[in-house]
Write a protein that holds these residues in place. Structure first.
Motif, PDB file in Angstrom:
ATOM      1  N   GLU A  21       0.851  -1.186   0.000  1.00 57.13           N
ATOM      2  CA  GLU A  21       0.000   0.000   0.000  1.00 57.13           C
ATOM      3  C   GLU A  21       0.890   1.240   0.000  1.00 57.13           C
ATOM      4  N   ALA A  22       0.681   2.114  -0.960  1.00 60.38           N
ATOM      5  CA  ALA A  22       1.425   3.375  -1.020  1.00 60.38           C
ATOM      6  C   ALA A  22       0.739   4.389  -0.120  1.00 60.38           C
ATOM      7  N   GLY A  23       1.548   5.158   0.597  1.00 59.98           N
ATOM      8  CA  GLY A  23       1.032   6.191   1.483  1.00 59.98           C
ATOM      9  C   GLY A  23       1.306   7.580   0.936  1.00 59.98           C
ATOM     10  N   ALA A  24       1.471   8.503   1.849  1.00 61.25           N
ATOM     11  CA  ALA A  24       1.662   9.910   1.484  1.00 61.25           C
ATOM     12  C   ALA A  24       3.116  10.207   1.137  1.00 61.25           C
ATOM     13  N   PRO A  25       3.316  11.099   0.182  1.00 59.48           N
ATOM     14  CA  PRO A  25       4.683  11.539  -0.127  1.00 59.48           C
ATOM     15  C   PRO A  25       5.116  12.649   0.827  1.00 59.48           C
ATOM     16  N   THR A  26       6.415  12.829   0.935  1.00 59.68           N
ATOM     17  CA  THR A  26       6.968  13.954   1.687  1.00 59.68           C
ATOM     18  C   THR A  26       7.073  15.156   0.759  1.00 59.68           C
ATOM     19  N   GLU A  27       7.570  16.245   1.294  1.00 61.28           N
ATOM     20  CA  GLU A  27       7.907  17.380   0.451  1.00 61.28           C
ATOM     21  C   GLU A  27       9.022  16.955  -0.496  1.00 61.28           C
ATOM     22  N   ILE A  28       9.074  17.584  -1.637  1.00 55.63           N
ATOM     23  CA  ILE A  28      10.126  17.317  -2.607  1.00 55.63           C
ATOM     24  C   ILE A  28      11.263  18.280  -2.338  1.00 55.63           C
ATOM     25  N   ARG A  29      12.464  17.744  -2.326  1.00 58.35           N
ATOM     26  CA  ARG A  29      13.651  18.566  -2.116  1.00 58.35           C
ATOM     27  C   ARG A  29      14.561  18.438  -3.329  1.00 58.35           C
ATOM     28  N   ALA A  30      15.105  19.566  -3.757  1.00 55.49           N
ATOM     29  CA  ALA A  30      16.040  19.585  -4.880  1.00 55.49           C
ATOM     30  C   ALA A  30      17.446  19.796  -4.347  1.00 55.49           C
ATOM     31  N   ARG A  31      18.365  18.992  -4.868  1.00 51.76           N
ATOM     32  CA  ARG A  31      19.762  19.091  -4.455  1.00 51.76           C
ATOM     33  C   ARG A  31      20.641  18.424  -5.497  1.00 51.76           C
ATOM     34  N   ASP A  32      21.757  19.051  -5.789  1.00 52.95           N
ATOM     35  CA  ASP A  32      22.758  18.472  -6.696  1.00 52.95           C
ATOM     36  C   ASP A  32      22.162  18.032  -8.034  1.00 52.95           C
ATOM     37  N   GLY A  33      21.263  18.833  -8.579  1.00 49.67           N
ATOM     38  CA  GLY A  33      20.714  18.556  -9.897  1.00 49.67           C
ATOM     39  C   GLY A  33      19.594  17.539  -9.937  1.00 49.67           C
ATOM     40  N   MET A  34      19.139  17.087  -8.766  1.00 51.26           N
ATOM     41  CA  MET A  34      18.075  16.086  -8.700  1.00 51.26           C
ATOM     42  C   MET A  34      16.996  16.552  -7.729  1.00 51.26           C
ATOM     43  N   GLN A  35      15.771  16.065  -7.944  1.00 49.97           N
ATOM     44  CA  GLN A  35      14.696  16.213  -6.979  1.00 49.97           C
ATOM     45  C   GLN A  35      14.539  14.876  -6.274  1.00 49.97           C
ATOM     46  N   TYR A  36      14.268  14.924  -4.976  1.00 48.73           N
ATOM     47  CA  TYR A  36      14.103  13.718  -4.172  1.00 48.73           C
ATOM     48  C   TYR A  36      12.779  13.766  -3.417  1.00 48.73           C
ATOM     49  N   VAL A  37      12.153  12.612  -3.281  1.00 46.94           N
ATOM     50  CA  VAL A  37      10.932  12.500  -2.505  1.00 46.94           C
ATOM     51  C   VAL A  37      10.878  11.090  -1.905  1.00 46.94           C
ATOM     52  N   ALA A  38      10.281  10.989  -0.739  1.00 47.76           N
ATOM     53  CA  ALA A  38      10.049   9.684  -0.110  1.00 47.76           C
ATOM     54  C   ALA A  38       8.538   9.476  -0.026  1.00 47.76           C
ATOM     55  N   VAL A  39       8.094   8.284  -0.382  1.00 43.13           N
ATOM     56  CA  VAL A  39       6.674   7.938  -0.307  1.00 43.13           C
ATOM     57  C   VAL A  39       6.532   6.842   0.744  1.00 43.13           C
ATOM     58  N   THR A  41       3.519 -14.715   8.544  1.00 38.36           N
ATOM     59  CA  THR A  41       3.171 -13.426   7.968  1.00 38.36           C
ATOM     60  C   THR A  41       3.987 -12.320   8.628  1.00 38.36           C
ATOM     61  N   ALA A  42       4.060 -11.209   7.937  1.00 35.76           N
ATOM     62  CA  ALA A  42       4.771 -10.050   8.476  1.00 35.76           C
ATOM     63  C   ALA A  42       4.136  -8.783   7.927  1.00 35.76           C
ATOM     64  N   ASN A  43       4.091  -7.780   8.777  1.00 35.50           N
ATOM     65  CA  ASN A  43       3.696  -6.438   8.364  1.00 35.50           C
ATOM     66  C   ASN A  43       4.959  -5.603   8.328  1.00 35.50           C
ATOM     67  N   LYS A  44       5.168  -4.931   7.228  1.00 34.44           N
ATOM     68  CA  LYS A  44       6.352  -4.100   7.069  1.00 34.44           C
ATOM     69  C   LYS A  44       5.905  -2.677   6.763  1.00 34.44           C
ATOM     70  N   SER A  45       6.741  -1.737   7.109  1.00 33.55           N
ATOM     71  CA  SER A  45       6.461  -0.349   6.752  1.00 33.55           C
ATOM     72  C   SER A  45       7.774   0.369   6.508  1.00 33.55           C
ATOM     73  N   GLY A  46       7.690   1.487   5.828  1.00 30.75           N
ATOM     74  CA  GLY A  46       8.883   2.259   5.533  1.00 30.75           C
ATOM     75  C   GLY A  46       8.634   3.229   4.405  1.00 30.75           C
ATOM     76  N   THR A  47       9.625   3.353   3.518  1.00 29.85           N
ATOM     77  CA  THR A  47       9.532   4.331   2.443  1.00 29.85           C
ATOM     78  C   THR A  47      10.055   3.779   1.124  1.00 29.85           C
ATOM     79  N   VAL A  48       9.547   4.366   0.070  1.00 32.57           N
ATOM     80  CA  VAL A  48      10.080   4.163  -1.263  1.00 32.57           C
ATOM     81  C   VAL A  48      10.669   5.513  -1.659  1.00 32.57           C
ATOM     82  N   LEU A  49      11.934   5.515  -2.028  1.00 35.40           N
ATOM     83  CA  LEU A  49      12.642   6.746  -2.363  1.00 35.40           C
ATOM     84  C   LEU A  49      12.703   6.900  -3.875  1.00 35.40           C
TER      85      LEU A  49
END
Length: 171
Positions: free
Chosen positions: A103-121, A135-143
């Protein structure tokens, strides 16, 4: 090295102000390429760009659920190389699971640095092991990242691409 870079970006995104009334020394967030000389800059979490990044994560997860690993692999940066191996290696990471319910959640703010934009979802995942049914429940981010230049000569750098997935079992 890659883990250090991922942690650095997560810290940068996590420590960025997300509410009005934050530190008055914080630079104004640029919301259009006109504000940044044709380049993309920082953007809020509710921007169309952040939603587009979340859409990539949803496509990624839907491809995995459909066992279309080639489509999921193509959403990684550098033609899949950022996944850390070949397409066959990528496919094998899902072989132990009889159930894979992301399940995809909310994204963070987008930050620009060194010629790239970055976001974590944010992301959640429920898995069931094929052999022992644990079974296992996992959580975290997709960068994700993309070039700040919407006209980047490398087509695959213009759009959001995954460069890291960090989903861990909840404690």
């Amino acid at each position: 090295m890659r883990s250090f870079l991922m942690l650095s970006i997560l810290a940068l995104v996590a420590c960025s102000p997300s509410s009005p009334g934050g530190n008055s020394a914080t630079p104004v967030v640029a919301n259009s390429t006109a504000d940044t000389g044709g380049k993309r800059g920082n953007e809020p979490a509710d921007s169309p760009s952040a939603r587009a990044a979340r859409d990539v994560v949803e496509r990624y997860f839907k491809s995995i659920e459909a066992k279309d690993y080639a489509a999921a692999y193509r959403l990684w940066g550098n033609d899949g190389a950022d996944a850390g191996g070949s397409l066959k290696d990528f496919e094998q990471t899902f072989a132990p699971y009889s159930k894979y319910e992301p399940e995809a959640g909310a994204p963070t703010e987008i930050r620009a640095r060194d010629g790239m934009q970055y976001v974590a979802v944010a992301a959640k995942l429920f898995v069931e092991n094929r052999t022992n049914r644990k079974t296992a429940n996992k959580s975290g981010t997709v960068l994700l990242r993309r070039s700040v230049d919407p006209a980047d000569p490398v087509a695959s750098k213009r759009d959001w691409r995954i460069w890291g997935v960090d989903l861990r079992v909840k404690n």
